[in-house]
Scaffold this motif. Structure first.
Motif, PDB file in Angstrom:
ATOM      1  N   ARG A  42       0.584  -1.301  -0.034  1.00  0.00           N
ATOM      2  CA  ARG A  42       0.321  -0.097   0.243  1.00  0.00           C
ATOM      3  C   ARG A  42       1.229   0.801   0.065  1.00  0.00           C
ATOM      4  O   ARG A  42       0.475   2.276  -0.805  1.00  0.00           O
ATOM      5  N   ASP A  43       2.416   1.261   1.027  1.00  0.00           N
ATOM      6  CA  ASP A  43       2.518   2.414   0.625  1.00  0.00           C
ATOM      7  C   ASP A  43       3.918   2.619  -0.503  1.00  0.00           C
ATOM      8  O   ASP A  43       3.717   3.740  -0.887  1.00  0.00           O
ATOM      9  N   VAL A  44       4.005   1.519  -1.342  1.00  0.00           N
ATOM     10  CA  VAL A  44       4.760   1.936  -2.346  1.00  0.00           C
ATOM     11  C   VAL A  44       3.247   2.070  -3.566  1.00  0.00           C
ATOM     12  O   VAL A  44       2.976   2.932  -4.438  1.00  0.00           O
ATOM     13  N   THR A  45       2.269   1.903  -3.616  1.00  0.00           N
ATOM     14  CA  THR A  45       1.075   2.466  -4.207  1.00  0.00           C
ATOM     15  C   THR A  45       1.037   3.989  -3.768  1.00  0.00           C
ATOM     16  O   THR A  45       0.834   4.643  -5.115  1.00  0.00           O
ATOM     17  N   GLN A  46       1.087   4.129  -3.120  1.00  0.00           N
ATOM     18  CA  GLN A  46       0.885   5.989  -2.380  1.00  0.00           C
ATOM     19  C   GLN A  46       1.400   6.376  -2.814  1.00  0.00           C
ATOM     20  O   GLN A  46       1.543   6.918  -3.625  1.00  0.00           O
ATOM     21  N   ALA A  47       3.121   6.349  -2.613  1.00  0.00           N
ATOM     22  CA  ALA A  47       3.770   6.921  -3.065  1.00  0.00           C
ATOM     23  C   ALA A  47       3.985   7.035  -4.792  1.00  0.00           C
ATOM     24  O   ALA A  47       4.033   8.426  -4.818  1.00  0.00           O
ATOM     25  N   LYS A  48       3.733   5.804  -5.469  1.00  0.00           N
ATOM     26  CA  LYS A  48       2.607   6.545  -6.392  1.00  0.00           C
ATOM     27  C   LYS A  48       2.880   7.428  -7.143  1.00  0.00           C
ATOM     28  O   LYS A  48       2.518   8.243  -8.096  1.00  0.00           O
ATOM     29  N   LYS A  49       1.323   7.115  -6.216  1.00  0.00           N
ATOM     30  CA  LYS A  49      -0.087   7.866  -6.584  1.00  0.00           C
ATOM     31  C   LYS A  49       1.091   9.746  -6.380  1.00  0.00           C
ATOM     32  O   LYS A  49      -0.019  10.634  -6.775  1.00  0.00           O
ATOM     33  N   ILE A  50       1.227   9.973  -5.048  1.00  0.00           N
ATOM     34  CA  ILE A  50       1.823  10.613  -4.779  1.00  0.00           C
ATOM     35  C   ILE A  50       3.313  11.829  -5.806  1.00  0.00           C
ATOM     36  O   ILE A  50       2.968  13.042  -6.231  1.00  0.00           O
ATOM     37  N   ASP A  51       3.711  10.647  -6.076  1.00  0.00           N
ATOM     38  CA  ASP A  51       4.378  10.865  -7.405  1.00  0.00           C
ATOM     39  C   ASP A  51       3.329  11.639  -8.684  1.00  0.00           C
ATOM     40  O   ASP A  51       4.203  12.595  -9.299  1.00  0.00           O
ATOM     41  N   GLU A  52       2.544  10.918  -9.012  1.00  0.00           N
ATOM     42  CA  GLU A  52       2.183  11.093 -10.823  1.00  0.00           C
ATOM     43  C   GLU A  52       1.145  12.639 -10.064  1.00  0.00           C
ATOM     44  O   GLU A  52       1.057  13.102 -10.751  1.00  0.00           O
ATOM     45  N   LEU A  53       0.396  12.060  -8.746  1.00  0.00           N
ATOM     46  CA  LEU A  53       0.041  14.211  -8.382  1.00  0.00           C
ATOM     47  C   LEU A  53       1.005  15.397  -8.456  1.00  0.00           C
ATOM     48  O   LEU A  53       0.446  16.154  -8.520  1.00  0.00           O
ATOM     49  N   GLU A  54       1.962  15.123  -7.720  1.00  0.00           N
ATOM     50  CA  GLU A  54       3.438  16.167  -7.747  1.00  0.00           C
ATOM     51  C   GLU A  54       3.306  16.668  -9.224  1.00  0.00           C
ATOM     52  O   GLU A  54       3.284  17.880  -9.587  1.00  0.00           O
ATOM     53  N   ASN A  55       3.449  15.665 -10.081  1.00  0.00           N
ATOM     54  CA  ASN A  55       3.821  16.079 -11.301  1.00  0.00           C
ATOM     55  C   ASN A  55       2.811  16.156 -11.596  1.00  0.00           C
ATOM     56  O   ASN A  55       3.025  17.367 -13.084  1.00  0.00           O
ATOM     57  N   LYS A  56       1.663  16.311 -12.109  1.00  0.00           N
ATOM     58  CA  LYS A  56       0.648  16.953 -12.373  1.00  0.00           C
ATOM     59  C   LYS A  56      -0.043  18.080 -11.980  1.00  0.00           C
ATOM     60  O   LYS A  56       0.134  18.779 -12.990  1.00  0.00           O
ATOM     61  N   ILE A  57       0.188  17.954 -10.850  1.00  0.00           N
ATOM     62  CA  ILE A  57       0.320  19.871 -10.013  1.00  0.00           C
ATOM     63  C   ILE A  57       1.833  20.520 -10.720  1.00  0.00           C
ATOM     64  O   ILE A  57       1.160  21.660 -10.923  1.00  0.00           O
ATOM     65  N   ALA A  58       3.102  19.824 -10.925  1.00  0.00           N
ATOM     66  CA  ALA A  58       3.814  20.907 -11.290  1.00  0.00           C
ATOM     67  C   ALA A  58       3.291  20.967 -13.192  1.00  0.00           C
ATOM     68  O   ALA A  58       3.549  22.262 -13.149  1.00  0.00           O
ATOM     69  N   ALA A  59       2.851  20.253 -13.660  1.00  0.00           N
ATOM     70  CA  ALA A  59       2.249  20.694 -15.195  1.00  0.00           C
ATOM     71  C   ALA A  59       1.205  21.466 -15.131  1.00  0.00           C
ATOM     72  O   ALA A  59       1.657  22.250 -15.833  1.00  0.00           O
ATOM     73  N   LEU A  60       0.048  21.350 -14.259  1.00  0.00           N
ATOM     74  CA  LEU A  60      -0.936  22.548 -14.580  1.00  0.00           C
ATOM     75  C   LEU A  60       0.088  23.466 -14.049  1.00  0.00           C
ATOM     76  O   LEU A  60      -0.250  24.271 -14.469  1.00  0.00           O
ATOM     77  N   LYS A  61       1.226  23.867 -13.003  1.00  0.00           N
ATOM     78  CA  LYS A  61       1.840  25.326 -12.863  1.00  0.00           C
ATOM     79  C   LYS A  61       2.457  25.793 -14.043  1.00  0.00           C
ATOM     80  O   LYS A  61       1.855  26.693 -14.120  1.00  0.00           O
ATOM     81  N   THR A  62       2.488  25.168 -14.694  1.00  0.00           N
ATOM     82  CA  THR A  62       3.479  25.454 -15.424  1.00  0.00           C
ATOM     83  C   THR A  62       2.939  25.435 -16.831  1.00  0.00           C
ATOM     84  O   THR A  62       2.797  27.121 -17.168  1.00  0.00           O
ATOM     85  N   ALA A  63       1.547  24.901 -17.326  1.00  0.00           N
ATOM     86  CA  ALA A  63       0.474  25.500 -18.050  1.00  0.00           C
ATOM     87  C   ALA A  63       0.091  26.550 -17.800  1.00  0.00           C
ATOM     88  O   ALA A  63      -1.035  27.286 -18.764  1.00  0.00           O
ATOM     89  N   THR A  64      -0.057  26.666 -16.782  1.00  0.00           N
ATOM     90  CA  THR A  64      -1.157  27.890 -15.726  1.00  0.00           C
ATOM     91  C   THR A  64      -0.208  29.548 -16.161  1.00  0.00           C
ATOM     92  O   THR A  64      -0.540  30.359 -16.040  1.00  0.00           O
ATOM     93  N   GLY A  65       1.180  29.034 -15.359  1.00  0.00           N
ATOM     94  CA  GLY A  65       2.469  29.979 -15.887  1.00  0.00           C
ATOM     95  C   GLY A  65       2.723  30.354 -14.390  1.00  0.00           C
ATOM     96  O   GLY A  65       2.590  31.934 -14.264  1.00  0.00           O
ATOM     97  N   GLN A  66       2.104  29.874 -13.442  1.00  0.00           N
ATOM     98  CA  GLN A  66       2.095  29.610 -12.237  1.00  0.00           C
ATOM     99  C   GLN A  66       3.262  29.771 -11.334  1.00  0.00           C
ATOM    100  O   GLN A  66       2.764  29.220  -9.965  1.00  0.00           O
ATOM    101  N   LEU A  67       4.400  30.106 -11.800  1.00  0.00           N
ATOM    102  CA  LEU A  67       5.157  28.905 -11.003  1.00  0.00           C
ATOM    103  C   LEU A  67       5.946  30.303 -10.461  1.00  0.00           C
ATOM    104  O   LEU A  67       6.320  31.307 -11.043  1.00  0.00           O
ATOM    105  N   ASN A  68       6.410  29.731  -9.154  1.00  0.00           N
ATOM    106  CA  ASN A  68       7.592  30.672  -8.440  1.00  0.00           C
ATOM    107  C   ASN A  68       8.505  30.559  -9.085  1.00  0.00           C
ATOM    108  O   ASN A  68       9.722  29.909  -9.360  1.00  0.00           O
ATOM    109  N   GLU A  69       9.500  30.997  -8.011  1.00  0.00           N
ATOM    110  CA  GLU A  69      11.107  30.820  -8.522  1.00  0.00           C
ATOM    111  C   GLU A  69      11.873  29.553  -8.441  1.00  0.00           C
ATOM    112  O   GLU A  69      12.308  29.072  -9.197  1.00  0.00           O
TER     113      GLU A  69
END
Length: 95
Positions: A42-69
């Motif tokens: 379960r820990d491995v599954t949740q770690a993968k899910k967290i990684d996927e969600l962090e990548n999605k957040i980064a992609a959304l920030k990049t797409a919307t231009g809301q990146l800080n330094e």
């Protein structure tokens, strides 16, 4: 019961008690081992899910231009890593 059979009976009874405790502990150990395996999976599954969600957040920030330094530096670092990996793959294919 004779006097010389009494100690043997006590030893036998104690041995039976120890064997019973061993069986109980063995079952408990098996259950806990199974639970640990399930929790690790379960820990491995949740770690993968967290990684996927962090990548999605980064992609959304990049797409919307809301990146800080810090995010811009992290994105730049990842892009350079991807480029190096692509260059390495191209070099391997050209050999």
């Amino acid at each position: 019961m004779s006097d010389n059979q009494q100690p043997w009976k006590r030893i036998h009874d104690k041995l039976q008690q120890v064997l019973h405790q061993y069986q109980v502990l063995q079952k408990d150990n098996d259950r806990l081992t199974k639970e640990v395996k399930e929790l690790k999976a379960r820990d491995v599954t949740q770690a993968k899910k967290i990684d996927e969600l962090e990548n999605k957040i980064a992609a959304l920030k990049t797409a919307t231009g809301q990146l800080n330094e810090a995010d811009k530096k992290d994105l730049d670092k990842r892009l350079h890593q991807y480029i190096r990996e692509i260059d390495r793959c191209i070099a391997m294919l050209s050999q």
